[in-house]
Design a protein around this motif. Structure first.
Motif, short mmCIF file in Angstrom:
data_model
loop_
_atom_site.label_atom_id
_atom_site.label_comp_id
_atom_site.label_asym_id
_atom_site.label_seq_id
_atom_site.Cartn_x
_atom_site.Cartn_y
_atom_site.Cartn_z
N ILE A 65 38.21 32.30 32.54
CA ILE A 65 38.98 33.67 33.03
C ILE A 65 40.17 33.89 32.07
O ILE A 65 41.13 32.83 32.33
N CYS A 66 40.66 34.88 31.66
CA CYS A 66 41.61 35.11 30.88
C CYS A 66 42.54 36.30 31.43
O CYS A 66 41.81 37.39 31.59
N ASP A 67 43.53 36.15 31.78
CA ASP A 67 44.43 37.11 32.15
C ASP A 67 45.75 37.42 31.61
O ASP A 67 46.01 36.51 30.61
N ASP B 59 47.52 39.76 40.32
CA ASP B 59 46.92 38.60 39.99
C ASP B 59 45.25 38.64 39.89
O ASP B 59 44.76 38.27 40.79
N GLY C 21 43.31 37.63 37.81
CA GLY C 21 42.54 36.30 37.61
C GLY C 21 42.45 35.66 38.71
O GLY C 21 41.18 35.03 38.84
N ILE D 235 38.78 34.52 40.60
CA ILE D 235 38.39 33.28 40.67
C ILE D 235 37.98 32.83 42.23
O ILE D 235 37.22 32.34 42.41
N ILE E 113 35.68 26.67 36.23
CA ILE E 113 36.46 27.93 35.89
C ILE E 113 37.78 27.24 35.08
O ILE E 113 38.45 26.33 35.53
N ARG F 180 40.81 28.65 33.07
CA ARG F 180 41.89 29.89 33.14
C ARG F 180 42.88 29.68 32.04
O ARG F 180 43.47 28.57 31.88
N LYS F 181 42.83 30.72 31.43
CA LYS F 181 44.13 31.02 30.40
C LYS F 181 44.78 32.08 30.64
O LYS F 181 44.19 33.25 30.75
N THR F 182 45.89 32.08 30.81
CA THR F 182 46.82 33.24 30.95
C THR F 182 47.72 33.53 29.75
O THR F 182 48.35 32.75 29.27
N SER G 201 40.11 34.47 24.86
CA SER G 201 38.88 34.46 25.30
C SER G 201 37.59 33.72 24.26
O SER G 201 37.10 33.11 24.56
#
Length: 153
Positions: free
Chosen positions: A6-8, A15, A17, A21, A33, A35-37, A48
């Motif tokens: 998950i990239c947001d 939010d 992302g 999730i 999962i 996640r990278k923000t 990504s």
């Protein structure tokens, strides 16, 4: 166990992302999962790609909110092109989940759209990874994410 990326962005005003999730965790238990923000949508392609190459994610959702100005639309196009290139370079799906700031006039409607689109694309991810036959049945049905389906012709 499947790894999902998950990239947001911090630029988004909701939010997305977190909504994606939540939707994934509510429907599939056998997931990891990651996640990278990142700051903005033009940062999504490399983040990504790194989720795929460095974290071994099987599929990635890239969520963002381009602004309403003309330069924001250009940036969204550049980000989209970068996401397509990252998919081709890695042979891995990256679901682009953008909500343009000018898609809705009222802020509450924009927030609802952002949440619905993130959740509905999370459902698409589940179908792509776990239930691809369902997508075949939905082919040509005028499905939309975030808004009402328009139906087939």
């Amino acid at each position: 166990m499947k790894k999902i990326g998950i990239c947001d962005t911090t630029f988004a005003r909701f939010d997305m992302g977190g909504a994606a999730i939540d939707e994934l965790k509510s429907n599939v238990t056998d997931l990891k999962i990651i996640r990278k923000t990142v700051p903005g949508i033009k940062d999504l392609p490399v983040a990504s790609k790194k989720l795929i190459e460095e974290e071994d994610c099987e599929i990635v959702m890239a969520l963002g909110m381009p602004g309403a100005m003309e330069k924001d639309k250009v940036c969204a196009h550049e980000a989209s092109t970068g996401l397509i290139r990252a998919q081709l370079m890695t042979n891995t799906h990256i679901l682009e989940v953008f909500v343009h700031e000018d898609e809705e006039e009222k802020e509450e409607e924009l927030k609802t759209l952002m949440e619905n689109r993130a959740r509905q694309h999370a459902q698409n991810l589940i179908k792509m990874v776990f239930k691809p036959k369902i997508l075949e049945k939905e082919a040509g049905m005028g499905k939309r994410q975030g808004k009402e389906d328009i139906g087939p012709l």
